[in-house]
Design an enzyme around this catalytic site. Structure first.
Site, PDB file in Angstrom:
ATOM      1  N   LYS A 119       5.031  14.141   5.563  1.00  0.00           N
ATOM      2  CA  LYS A 119       4.609  12.926   6.477  1.00  0.00           C
ATOM      3  C   LYS A 119       5.409  12.708   7.436  1.00  0.00           C
ATOM      4  O   LYS A 119       6.814  12.864   7.236  1.00  0.00           O
ATOM      5  CB  LYS A 119       4.305  11.828   5.594  1.00  0.00           C
ATOM      6  CG  LYS A 119       3.412  11.914   4.351  1.00  0.00           C
ATOM      7  CD  LYS A 119       3.405  10.731   3.420  1.00  0.00           C
ATOM      8  CE  LYS A 119       2.622  11.126   2.195  1.00  0.00           C
ATOM      9  NZ  LYS A 119       2.518  10.022   1.339  1.00  0.00           N
ATOM     10  N   GLU A 138      -2.169   3.997   1.838  1.00  0.00           N
ATOM     11  CA  GLU A 138      -0.701   3.981   2.147  1.00  0.00           C
ATOM     12  C   GLU A 138       0.007   2.840   2.293  1.00  0.00           C
ATOM     13  O   GLU A 138      -0.828   1.616   2.868  1.00  0.00           O
ATOM     14  CB  GLU A 138      -0.417   5.049   3.339  1.00  0.00           C
ATOM     15  CG  GLU A 138      -0.076   6.322   2.802  1.00  0.00           C
ATOM     16  CD  GLU A 138       1.193   6.695   2.577  1.00  0.00           C
ATOM     17  OE1 GLU A 138       2.045   5.879   2.424  1.00  0.00           O
ATOM     18  OE2 GLU A 138       1.482   7.793   2.389  1.00  0.00           O
ATOM     19  N   ASP A 139       1.431   2.637   2.289  1.00  0.00           N
ATOM     20  CA  ASP A 139       1.994   1.519   2.791  1.00  0.00           C
ATOM     21  C   ASP A 139       2.923   1.735   3.810  1.00  0.00           C
ATOM     22  O   ASP A 139       3.708   0.890   4.195  1.00  0.00           O
ATOM     23  CB  ASP A 139       2.739   0.824   1.171  1.00  0.00           C
ATOM     24  CG  ASP A 139       3.999   1.846   0.901  1.00  0.00           C
ATOM     25  OD1 ASP A 139       3.722   2.780   0.933  1.00  0.00           O
ATOM     26  OD2 ASP A 139       4.961   1.106   0.565  1.00  0.00           O
ATOM     27  N   THR A 196       8.366   1.642  -7.008  1.00  0.00           N
ATOM     28  CA  THR A 196       9.498   2.642  -6.994  1.00  0.00           C
ATOM     29  C   THR A 196      10.540   2.907  -5.533  1.00  0.00           C
ATOM     30  O   THR A 196      11.365   3.473  -5.846  1.00  0.00           O
ATOM     31  CB  THR A 196       9.198   4.037  -7.621  1.00  0.00           C
ATOM     32  OG1 THR A 196       8.022   4.601  -6.617  1.00  0.00           O
ATOM     33  CG2 THR A 196       8.860   3.922  -9.010  1.00  0.00           C
ATOM     34  N   LYS A 244      10.940   4.739   4.095  1.00  0.00           N
ATOM     35  CA  LYS A 244       9.387   4.655   3.567  1.00  0.00           C
ATOM     36  C   LYS A 244       8.569   5.897   4.196  1.00  0.00           C
ATOM     37  O   LYS A 244       8.260   6.046   5.240  1.00  0.00           O
ATOM     38  CB  LYS A 244       8.839   3.520   4.127  1.00  0.00           C
ATOM     39  CG  LYS A 244       8.992   2.369   3.225  1.00  0.00           C
ATOM     40  CD  LYS A 244       8.084   1.085   3.367  1.00  0.00           C
ATOM     41  CE  LYS A 244       8.565  -0.074   2.368  1.00  0.00           C
ATOM     42  NZ  LYS A 244       7.664  -1.260   2.691  1.00  0.00           N
ATOM     43  N   ASP A 289      -1.148   7.161  -2.038  1.00  0.00           N
ATOM     44  CA  ASP A 289       0.319   7.299  -2.062  1.00  0.00           C
ATOM     45  C   ASP A 289       0.819   6.592  -3.450  1.00  0.00           C
ATOM     46  O   ASP A 289       0.085   6.095  -4.132  1.00  0.00           O
ATOM     47  CB  ASP A 289       1.054   6.726  -0.804  1.00  0.00           C
ATOM     48  CG  ASP A 289       2.636   6.643  -0.680  1.00  0.00           C
ATOM     49  OD1 ASP A 289       2.936   7.693  -0.945  1.00  0.00           O
ATOM     50  OD2 ASP A 289       3.261   5.574  -0.397  1.00  0.00           O
ATOM     51  N   LEU A 290       1.936   6.699  -3.718  1.00  0.00           N
ATOM     52  CA  LEU A 290       2.540   6.101  -5.174  1.00  0.00           C
ATOM     53  C   LEU A 290       3.662   4.972  -4.757  1.00  0.00           C
ATOM     54  O   LEU A 290       3.008   3.952  -5.070  1.00  0.00           O
ATOM     55  CB  LEU A 290       3.373   7.562  -5.931  1.00  0.00           C
ATOM     56  CG  LEU A 290       4.051   6.727  -7.048  1.00  0.00           C
ATOM     57  CD1 LEU A 290       2.826   6.280  -8.023  1.00  0.00           C
ATOM     58  CD2 LEU A 290       4.719   8.105  -7.788  1.00  0.00           C
ATOM     59  N   ASP A 291       4.804   5.333  -4.200  1.00  0.00           N
ATOM     60  CA  ASP A 291       5.643   4.192  -3.873  1.00  0.00           C
ATOM     61  C   ASP A 291       4.966   3.105  -3.033  1.00  0.00           C
ATOM     62  O   ASP A 291       4.793   3.401  -1.967  1.00  0.00           O
ATOM     63  CB  ASP A 291       7.079   4.748  -3.378  1.00  0.00           C
ATOM     64  CG  ASP A 291       7.657   5.739  -4.053  1.00  0.00           C
ATOM     65  OD1 ASP A 291       7.415   5.709  -5.435  1.00  0.00           O
ATOM     66  OD2 ASP A 291       8.342   6.478  -3.642  1.00  0.00           O
ATOM     67  N   SER A 300       1.680  11.826  -2.661  1.00  0.00           N
ATOM     68  CA  SER A 300       3.143  11.377  -2.429  1.00  0.00           C
ATOM     69  C   SER A 300       4.304  12.290  -1.840  1.00  0.00           C
ATOM     70  O   SER A 300       4.275  13.474  -2.532  1.00  0.00           O
ATOM     71  CB  SER A 300       3.393  10.774  -4.008  1.00  0.00           C
ATOM     72  OG  SER A 300       4.939  10.284  -3.921  1.00  0.00           O
ATOM     73  N   ALA A 301       5.122  11.879  -1.172  1.00  0.00           N
ATOM     74  CA  ALA A 301       6.235  12.782  -0.763  1.00  0.00           C
ATOM     75  C   ALA A 301       7.265  13.138  -2.131  1.00  0.00           C
ATOM     76  O   ALA A 301       8.031  13.795  -2.083  1.00  0.00           O
ATOM     77  CB  ALA A 301       6.928  12.054   0.418  1.00  0.00           C
TER      78      ALA A 301
END
Length: 214
Positions: free
Chosen positions: A146, A170-171, A18, A46, A10-12, A115-116
């Site tokens: 997601k 993922e977070d 971000t 999130k 995932d990114l954020d 990432s979404a």
């Protein structure tokens, strides 16, 4: 033989913080609509895609809009976000993020982004980590966002690796559900009392070491 052939990020909240930029953009839009978003509302967004986030915010404020009006609002929010993202630099990577990506690369693993965010490709360039990725899954190309498994399955397909040979990182709760329902092993970044479906949880990216899972 290594346990995994690919690692899907995932990114954020995993590689870059971000999420606060997204939330600042949503709060700005919310104020324009007369909807006040408390800081605690950020957690609800999130792992949720753009239109899903807008629906949550409108429902929170008891505001209704037509489908076309929603599209315009989502685009406006995205304009706020992309303007802020344009100012991101490699210094905005979370501690440990580049090291983790390089560990995965050094281990011979394929690396993909799940990432979404539809702004992920330019953001990876801004952060200076785009060359470390083999593929970026396009959230617009999958049927469901997601917590459905579609995006992680698409990331695995793009790098040609079977889901059970992928490690997902993922977070968010929605992201962890997505990874698990895709048949992958899930590593959560954050609080284990929140990310209860994760196979492993580490507090921060700085404490994540790919070698621990190989």
């Amino acid at each position: 033989m290594p346990r995994f052939d690919a690692v899907l990020f995932d990114l954020d909240g995993v590689l870059a913080d971000t999420a606060h930029i997204h939330f600042a953009a949503w709060r700005r839009l919310g104020e324009e609509l007369g909807i006040h978003l408390e800081p605690t509302f950020e957690e609800k967004l999130k792992g949720v895609d753009r239109m899903g986030s807008l629906e949550l915010i409108l429902a929170h404020g008891g505001v209704t809009r037509t489908a076309e009006e929603k599209r315009v609002l989502a685009d406006r929010k995205n304009g706020y976000y992309t303007a802020a993202v344009a100012e991101q630099t490699p210094d905005d990577l979370l501690p440990g993020a580049r090291r983790v990506l390089e560990e995965a690369r050094d281990a011979g693993l394929k690396i993909a982004l799940a990432s979404a965010s539809r702004n992920a490709p330019p953001l990876l360039e801004q952060l200076g980590i785009a060359p470390l990725f083999d593929a970026i899954a396009d959230p617009a190309a999958v049927k469901a966002p997601k917590p459905a498994p579609d995006l992680f399955l698409e990331a695995a397909r793009l790098v040609g690796v079977a889901p059970d040979r992928c490690l997902g990182i993922e977070d968010s709760v929605a992201g962890i559900i997505s990874i698990k329902d895709a048949g992958m092993v899930a590593v959560g970044i954050g609080d284990p009392t929140v990310l209860t479906r994760a196979d492993y949880v580490v507090p921060t990216t700085a404490q994540l070491h790919i070698g621990d899972f190989l």
